[in-house]
Write a protein that holds these residues in place. Sequence first.
Motif, short mmCIF file in Angstrom:
data_model
loop_
_atom_site.label_atom_id
_atom_site.label_comp_id
_atom_site.label_asym_id
_atom_site.label_seq_id
_atom_site.Cartn_x
_atom_site.Cartn_y
_atom_site.Cartn_z
N LEU A 34 0.00 10.48 14.18
CA LEU A 34 0.67 10.07 12.95
C LEU A 34 0.74 8.56 12.77
N ILE A 35 0.64 7.82 13.88
CA ILE A 35 0.81 6.37 13.81
C ILE A 35 -0.43 5.63 14.30
N TYR A 36 -0.74 5.77 15.58
CA TYR A 36 -1.74 4.90 16.19
C TYR A 36 -3.15 5.09 15.62
N LEU A 37 -3.64 6.32 15.63
CA LEU A 37 -5.01 6.56 15.16
C LEU A 37 -5.17 6.28 13.66
N PRO A 38 -4.21 6.69 12.81
CA PRO A 38 -4.34 6.31 11.39
C PRO A 38 -4.34 4.80 11.15
N ILE A 39 -3.52 4.08 11.90
CA ILE A 39 -3.52 2.62 11.76
C ILE A 39 -4.88 2.06 12.15
N ALA A 40 -5.44 2.54 13.26
CA ALA A 40 -6.76 2.06 13.70
C ALA A 40 -7.81 2.33 12.63
N GLY A 53 10.90 18.89 8.83
CA GLY A 53 11.22 20.04 8.01
C GLY A 53 10.83 21.34 8.68
N GLY A 54 9.68 21.34 9.35
CA GLY A 54 9.27 22.53 10.09
C GLY A 54 10.23 22.86 11.22
N GLN A 55 10.72 21.82 11.87
CA GLN A 55 11.71 22.04 12.94
C GLN A 55 12.97 22.69 12.39
N MET A 56 13.42 22.24 11.24
CA MET A 56 14.64 22.79 10.65
C MET A 56 14.42 24.21 10.12
N LEU A 57 13.23 24.46 9.55
CA LEU A 57 12.95 25.81 9.05
C LEU A 57 12.91 26.85 10.15
N ASP A 97 0.85 -1.19 0.00
CA ASP A 97 0.00 0.00 0.00
C ASP A 97 0.89 1.24 0.00
N LYS A 98 1.11 1.81 -1.19
CA LYS A 98 2.03 2.93 -1.33
C LYS A 98 1.52 4.19 -0.64
N ILE A 99 0.20 4.34 -0.56
CA ILE A 99 -0.34 5.56 0.04
C ILE A 99 -0.06 5.60 1.54
N SER A 100 0.02 4.44 2.19
CA SER A 100 0.36 4.40 3.61
C SER A 100 1.80 4.86 3.82
N ILE A 101 2.69 4.37 2.98
CA ILE A 101 4.09 4.77 3.08
C ILE A 101 4.23 6.26 2.79
N ALA A 102 3.53 6.74 1.75
CA ALA A 102 3.60 8.16 1.40
C ALA A 102 3.07 9.04 2.52
N LEU A 114 5.64 9.10 5.44
CA LEU A 114 6.81 9.90 5.09
C LEU A 114 6.48 11.39 5.02
N LEU A 115 5.33 11.71 4.46
CA LEU A 115 4.93 13.12 4.36
C LEU A 115 4.77 13.73 5.74
N GLY A 116 4.14 13.00 6.64
CA GLY A 116 3.97 13.51 8.00
C GLY A 116 5.30 13.76 8.69
N MET A 117 6.22 12.80 8.56
CA MET A 117 7.53 12.93 9.21
C MET A 117 8.33 14.08 8.60
#
Length: 246
Positions: free
Chosen positions: A198-204, A18-22, A2-7, A10-13
């Motif tokens: 980002l992890i638990y609720l989306p997986i559920a 990226g926001g932290q670095m900006l 399931d490519k959309i799960s991986i995408a 990755l997008l969330g991370m």
Amino acid sequence: MDKISIAGLLLGMVAILGGQMLEGGHVASLAQPTALLIVLGGTLGAVLLQSPFHVFRRGLKMTKWVWVPPVIEQKGMIDQILRWSQVSRKEGLLVLENYIPAVKDDFTRKGLQLLVDGADPERLRELLEVEINTFEDEWRQSAKIWEAAGGYSPTIGILGAVMGLIHVMENLSDPSKLGAGIAVAFVATIYGVGLANLIYLPIAGKLKYYIGRMVVVREMVIDGLVGIAQGDNPRIIEGRLRGYLL
């Protein structure tokens, strides 16, 4: 896969890091093993306390569906039911007994056996709906361990933040220890909220979606078998079953 799960992951991370670095921060500042231990360990302990072990174990096994979705063959099942309908219309219900050994799905095999045994349509539907209700309840309970983790994680993160602040207060006389305590405090909250959302609720959510589709397939099987038991025309059965397709 399931490519959309991986995408999505990755997008969330990337967005968070990226926001932290900006903002001029360093990614390394988010790496706090103590905070991670508090959040992961506390959340795991709470979920284990809430759930029977067999439910917890099944919930973990289901996680693979996020990356490798279960095979849900709606169209193939429709074709199979239509074939049974046509055969039974020509040769009678008893001939369907020859097809039972080839059916891999336990639910469908049981339904076909009841049909061959001469169960009337209402009784057939009643028995199979009990099976569906049991199946749905068991699997949804397992998916809910991730939902529970999503509820506990932010609170455990706040607990970690309070513990970090306690550490800070205990070492006000030693400025060299203040930074570490404050870091644990704030990063624990980030871990708690981040893991939950980002992890638990989306997986559920994704697991419950697949369980819902599996339930729909079983309802479709009931509708088809009841139609055969009633002697409905195969074309009528086909039109009704295709209404289940997304």
